[in-house]
Design a protein around this motif. Structure first.
Motif, mmCIF file in Angstrom:
data_model
loop_
_atom_site.group_PDB
_atom_site.id
_atom_site.type_symbol
_atom_site.label_atom_id
_atom_site.label_comp_id
_atom_site.label_asym_id
_atom_site.label_seq_id
_atom_site.Cartn_x
_atom_site.Cartn_y
_atom_site.Cartn_z
ATOM 1 N N LYS A 50 0.798 -1.219 0.000
ATOM 2 C CA LYS A 50 0.000 0.000 0.000
ATOM 3 C C LYS A 50 0.833 1.273 0.000
ATOM 4 N N HIS A 51 1.881 1.317 0.822
ATOM 5 C CA HIS A 51 2.684 2.532 0.940
ATOM 6 C C HIS A 51 4.106 2.353 0.388
ATOM 7 N N ASN A 111 -2.102 1.196 -7.173
ATOM 8 C CA ASN A 111 -3.559 1.049 -7.095
ATOM 9 C C ASN A 111 -4.107 1.280 -5.693
ATOM 10 N N SER A 112 -3.360 0.844 -4.691
ATOM 11 C CA SER A 112 -3.863 0.953 -3.320
ATOM 12 C C SER A 112 -3.378 2.212 -2.613
ATOM 13 N N THR A 113 -2.683 3.067 -3.342
ATOM 14 C CA THR A 113 -2.215 4.312 -2.724
ATOM 15 C C THR A 113 -3.375 5.293 -2.594
ATOM 16 N N GLY A 114 -3.225 6.232 -1.685
ATOM 17 C CA GLY A 114 -4.273 7.226 -1.491
ATOM 18 C C GLY A 114 -3.699 8.577 -1.153
ATOM 19 N N SER A 115 -4.503 9.398 -0.528
ATOM 20 C CA SER A 115 -4.099 10.764 -0.193
ATOM 21 C C SER A 115 -2.896 10.776 0.746
ATOM 22 N N ASP A 149 -0.361 8.757 0.847
ATOM 23 C CA ASP A 149 0.884 8.566 0.094
ATOM 24 C C ASP A 149 1.265 9.820 -0.681
ATOM 25 N N LYS A 150 0.270 10.500 -1.233
ATOM 26 C CA LYS A 150 0.551 11.755 -1.946
ATOM 27 C C LYS A 150 1.134 12.793 -0.991
#
Length: 260
Positions: free
Chosen positions: A30-31, A179-183, A185-186
């Motif tokens: 994920k990260h 694909n599993s990254t989100g805010s 990670d940004k």
């Protein structure tokens, strides 16, 4: 515990540094891309160590140029350079987007990859030798420290572009990684990028601005090139971004070392 697994996976994917072995699950990745700049931090730290040892043992500049140039390839196993070469083969094939994506998947290398990596290597060695020799001549190492910090900074920007930019394929390694990254990670990657810029400015404001601006302009070009040539970014184009970004910063620093 999940974040530590992601860091281990990042080092396993993007470097040849030995890591604990365990069975990966998709959620563990994920990260992982947020930890990509950490490999750059390791390269920068090792480069600093090699540089200090060279000073102690009075190693010739040419030898030091070769040692420091090959160090990132040893740490990463040539992971990013492989992507750079695949992109060069695909770009220079002048085929349609689908065929170019197939060429990048091909494990074999073509003439354009060999020619391009040879040119890149000669340009890198020329400008890096110039940067080292000027820094040692002046006894001022601020540009070298920016160079060492650039491995972290370029990878932070690469991570951001890999998440934000359109993907060329619905499936593939880059999609698996992002694909599993989100805010979160940004935000992490953005903070890492800001830390990279901060380190540039700490060592030298003028050079920091020049290098950051040059990479920003290249990022705009990179997005346009990927969309035009491939329909978006891929894992290979990410490797291309890292190699080109680091090369651009070396050129900028070498030129600045002559001017100032």
């Amino acid at each position: 515990m999940g974040i530590f697994k992601s860091i281990i996976i990042a080092f396993s994917l993007y470097s040849r540094i030995p890591m604990p072995v365990f069975t990966w699950q998709e959620k563990d990745m994920k990260h992982a891309i947020s930890a990509l700049p950490l490999i750059g931090a390791v390269i920068g730290g090792l480069s600093y160590g090699v540089f200090r040892l060279s000073m102690a043992f009075d190693i010739p500049v040419f030898c030091l140029t070769l040692f420091l140039s090959v160090l990132p390839l040893i740490v990463t196993g040539g992971f990013h350079m492989d992507g750079f070469m695949d992109v060069q083969d695909a770009k220079n094939s002048y085929q349609d987007k689908e065929k170019k994506l197939e060429i990048m998947k091909d494990p074999h290398i073509g003439a354009f990859a060999v020619i391009s990596v040879s040119i890149f290597g000669m340009i890198w060695l020329s400008f890096f030798y110039l940067l080292l020799s000027k820094s040692l001549e002046k006894g001022d190492y601020k540009y070298l420290f920016i160079y060492m910090a650039s491995f972290f900074f370029v990878r932070a920007i690469c991570g951001l572009t890999s998440i934000i930019f359109d993907k060329a394929k619905k499936f593939g390694m880059l999609n698996t990684e992002t694909n599993s990254t989100g805010s979160v990670d940004k935000v992490i990657l953005l903070l890492e990028a800001l830390c990279g810029i901060g380190s540039f400015l700490y060592f030298d404001i003028k050079a920091g601005i020049v290098c950051a601006t040059a990479l920003a302009l290249f990022t705009v070009f990179y997005k346009h090139m990927c969309n035009k040539e491939f329909g978006g970014v891929t894992g290979d184009t990410a490797g291309y971004f890292v190699c080109m970004g680091e090369g651009i910063i070396v050129i900028c620093l070498a030129v600045l070392s002559i001017i100032f």
